[in-house]
Design an enzyme around this catalytic site. Structure first.
Site, PDB file in Angstrom:
ATOM      1  N   GLU A 197      39.140  18.792   8.105  1.00 59.51           N
ATOM      2  CA  GLU A 197      39.780  17.907   9.015  1.00 59.51           C
ATOM      3  C   GLU A 197      40.280  16.697   8.381  1.00 59.51           C
ATOM      4  O   GLU A 197      39.784  16.091   7.463  1.00 59.51           O
ATOM      5  CB  GLU A 197      38.466  17.515   9.977  1.00 59.51           C
ATOM      6  N   SER A 206      36.106  22.772  13.738  1.00 59.36           N
ATOM      7  CA  SER A 206      35.689  24.171  13.874  1.00 59.36           C
ATOM      8  C   SER A 206      34.858  24.342  12.742  1.00 59.36           C
ATOM      9  O   SER A 206      35.516  25.420  11.958  1.00 59.36           O
ATOM     10  CB  SER A 206      36.452  25.153  14.273  1.00 59.36           C
ATOM     11  N   GLU A 207      33.726  24.008  12.404  1.00 60.25           N
ATOM     12  CA  GLU A 207      33.068  24.032  10.965  1.00 60.25           C
ATOM     13  C   GLU A 207      32.833  25.482  10.429  1.00 60.25           C
ATOM     14  O   GLU A 207      32.847  26.225   9.684  1.00 60.25           O
ATOM     15  CB  GLU A 207      31.869  23.120  10.769  1.00 60.25           C
ATOM     16  N   HIS A 220      24.578  10.785  10.994  1.00 59.05           N
ATOM     17  CA  HIS A 220      25.686  10.933  10.127  1.00 59.05           C
ATOM     18  C   HIS A 220      25.041  10.585   8.474  1.00 59.05           C
ATOM     19  O   HIS A 220      25.714  10.251   7.675  1.00 59.05           O
ATOM     20  CB  HIS A 220      26.781  10.040  10.189  1.00 59.05           C
TER      21      HIS A 220
END
Ligand SMILES: Cc1ncc(C[n+]2csc(CCOP(=O)(O)OP(=O)(O)O)c2C)c(N)n1
Ligand SMILES: [Mg+2]
Lengths: 327, 348
Positions: B29, B66-67, B136
């Site tokens: 990304e 869209s990992e 995160h």
């Protein structure tokens, strides 16, 4: 529709027969305990498998699922190492480490079957990415079931392959059930229609028992991919004759008896035999082909029986390319 | 030699690999715009879009978010002749692709009897200690250490980041790199020429004789600081070992050091239960129990989620102070230097 040579038509029948004979034998071997664990057969779905694999050419790639023997057989993989793999012999195509759920024969482009429903779909897309970056004309095809069609990764993969214009065909083997679950009870809309949302063609082959109909649809998708025009989704409606897996006995009648009877009457191998006869192939020639295929399966079993089991130490090989297992 | 930041070193390794081998591609990304600073050509965080200009869209590719399909696509591409580097940005996003990591990337070579090779690198950064909150801040490398078939690196210096990444890209096996953002700005002299640091070789960050501290990722500079402080205040000699590669782990280097010192502290920013520190401690107990002069002490994050507020978060990871306290414990020294000064004074 392209006109196919007699040779190709006969090869289609031969590969369908191989899948049927291989799986019928495997089914017996499971029930006799000769194959440990279980297997999922493609009996009844041979036209769908062969129509798709014969639309590919050498150098192309496939990935598959748990119902997996037909895919490498359809790509031309020899039966001996496949059967030896089901039994867990050292001569198995995966040296006894994969078994029925994880057949792979890279020599024919079969990049592996996946026991995790839907999980191999992006692998095929990656093979298509590789072909695209390397600038070859290879195509990749992902086989998956109607059940897998509800995994999110399919839609990520359709989107990404569309954006990157990759030479991949998403092939949904809609045998109308995911284990005991009828597809229509868990599927909103029509699977093939979902392609429209990604701006790619979605083709539904209603008669998936007709090998030529499947071949035609998949050939169109493959040609498009090879020409650099991107991915397609092909949904093939078909039916499995056997239980989800061999030896499985579900207490409920999730499939109506008359439904199965009706599909048995549309047997793909019988239908294509009749077609071949109508084009002038003699019954004797077709009988001889059936006998040859049965002999091939006998040989595969003899090869398996004559093969040793792997040495237990082999369990510790092949995890990495260069790093020994450290206890 | 030239001064490089940790981030610049990663970018340099990627550039060298892209130049050396056209099978190497990078996707992820926001890589085209060099948002995370490793797809540019500079020595630190570099100008926008350099890699895209240098290598073009065939080899530098933005992806959708869209990992799962990114990781699967990298696996399929690696099995068929490419050597992809996937930039997954935050380590916390690896979970989105867990099936692909565990069931495809890690298993395919083995399961298919060695037919597949999987030359692919998955880079991700651990944004802990930066007030990013629970979604995160993950340090998930121990989970992946539990998956046979993956190789794992966690460099703690710019030199190691560059040399290990080159080896990772050249490896025919899948490698996950876990980079601590806290280290991104670290700068040091790094050789300008190409170099490779072999996977599976620990680095002795500081030599010593009294106690071994095995430290991981951002705990390495903290352990070195603790060692310096203790050398000054107590005259103790602390050896700091940075495994650098977690799989395969350089167990011999750790055991050699423990044989020399007889004492072990293990420090890492991951959770306590089943962490790398747990594995290292268990291994040392199994293999070197007889030489241990004191129980091993682990310094880890607690088994707790990561809170947002600085006031809450800063206590979660090993620091020079918590590592120093652990070293004091295994050496049976008073808990702090003030305490030991008091003890010394009262003894007079
Ligand atoms: C991720 C995952 N969920 C569930 C299963 C258990 N399972 C194996 S096959 C199957 C049905 C799959 O149906 P479908 O995709 O239509 O393939 P078919 O068996 O009909 O060929 C299920 C639920 C699995 N193997 N993997
Ligand atoms: Mg199904």
């Amino acid at each position: 529709m392209e006109t196919l040579s007699n040779e190709t038509l006969l090869e289609m029948q031969r590969r369908m027969l191989r899948i049927r004979a291989f799986d019928e034998r495997a089914s017996k071997m499971v029930k006799r305990g000769h194959i440990p664990g279980t297997v999922h057969t493609s009996i009844g779905q041979e036209a769908q498998v062969v129509g798709a694999t014969m639309a590919l050419r050498p150098g192309d790639y496939t990935t598959g699922n748990h119902r997996s023997h037909g895919h490498p057989i359809g790509m031309g993989s020899p039966l001996g190492p496949l059967m030896a793999e089901l039994v867990g012999k050292a001569t198995g195509v995966c040296k006894g480490k994969g078994g029925s759920l994880h057949l792979a024969d890279f020599a024919v482009g079969s990049l592996g079957e996946s026991g995790i429903v839907g999980s191999s779909i992006p692998i095929a897309m990656g093979a298509a990415l590789s072909a695209s970056v390397r600038g070859t004309e290879q195509v990749a095809l992902a086989f998956f079931g109607d059940g897998a069609a509800n995994q999110g990764v399919l839609y990520e993969s359709m989107n990404l392959s569309g954006v990157w214009n990759l030479p991949v065909v998403f092939l949904c083997e809609n045998n109308q059930y995911a284990l005991s679950t009828p597809a229509h009870t868990v599927t909103s809309g029509v699977i093939a229609d979902r392609a429209a949302g990604f701006g790619m063609p979605g083709i539904r082959v209603e008669d998936g028992q007709d090998v030529l109909a499947v071949y035609d649809a998949v050939s169109t998708a493959v040609a498009r991919a090879r020409a650099g025009e991107g991915p397609s989704l092909v949904e093939v409606v078909t039916y499995r004759y056997n239980e989800h897996s061999e030896g499985l006995r579900l207490g409920t009648d999730y499939r109506p008896v008359d439904e199965r009877e009706a599909w048995l009457k549309k047997d793909p191998i019988q239908l294509f035999r009749e077609h071949l006869q109508s084009t002038g192939v003699s019954p004797a020639e077709l009988d001889a082909m059936e006998a040859e295929v049965l002999a091939e399966v006998d040989e595969a079993v003899a090869f398996t029986d004559a093969s040793p089991y792997p040495d237990p130490s082999v369990a510790f090989d092949d995890l990495y390319t260069d790093t020994e297992y450290a206890a | 030699m030239t001064v490089m930041s940790f981030l610049g070193a990663i970018g340099a390794a990627q550039r060298e690999a892209m130049d050396a081998d056209e099978r190497v591609i990078i996707f992820g990304e926001d890589v085209e715009a060099n948002v995370y600073g490793t797809t540019g050509a500079g020595k630190t965080r570099s100008d926008k879009g350099d890699f895209l200009q240098m290598y073009g869209r065939n080899r530098i590719r933005n992806t959708p978010i869209s990992e799962e399909s990114m990781v699967g696509a990298a696996a399929g591409a690696a099995m068929t002749g490419l050597r992809p580097i996937v930039d997954l940005s935050y380590s916390s996003f690896l979970y989105m692709a867990m099936d692909q990591f565990v069931n495809q990337v890690a298993k395919n070579r083995y399961m298919f009897g060695g037919q597949a090779s999987m030359p692919v690198v998955f880079r991700s950064a651990m944004f802990y200690g930066l007030n990013t909150g629970a979604h995160h801040s993950d340090r998930p490398y121990p989970m992946f250490m539990n998956v046979p078939g993956l190789k794992i690196i966690a460099p703690s210096s710019p030199t190691d980041a560059k040399g290990l990444l080159r080896s990772a890209i050249d490896s025919d096996d899948p490698v996950l790199t876990f980079e601590a953002c806290l280290l991104w700005g670290t700068k040091e002299d790094v050789p300008e020429e190409e170099f490779w640091i072999p996977l599976g070789e620990a680095r002795t960050a500081r030599e010593g004789t009294d106690v071994t501290v095995v430290a991981i990722s951002s705990s390495v500079p903290e352990a070195v600081a603790a060692a310096e402080a203790l050398a000054a205040s107590e005259g103790v000699s602390v050896e700091v070992i940075d495994p650098r590669t977690l799989v395969p782990l350089d167990r011999d280097a750790i055991l050699r050091s423990v044989h020399k010192t007889g004492r072990l502290v293990v420090a890492e920013p991951a959770h306590r239960t089943c962490g790398a520190a747990a594995e290292i401690s268990a291994h040392v107990v199994e293999e070197a129990f007889g030489v241990l002069k004191a129980p091993i002490v682990r310094v880890t994050a607690p088994d707790m989620q990561i809170p947002f507020s600085t006031a809450l978060e800063k206590q979660m990871y090993p620091t020079r102070h918590t590592i120093e306290a652990a070293i004091r414990r295994v050496l049976d020294l008073p808990a702090s230097s003030e305490a030991s000064e008091l003890a010394a004074a009262s003894a007079q």
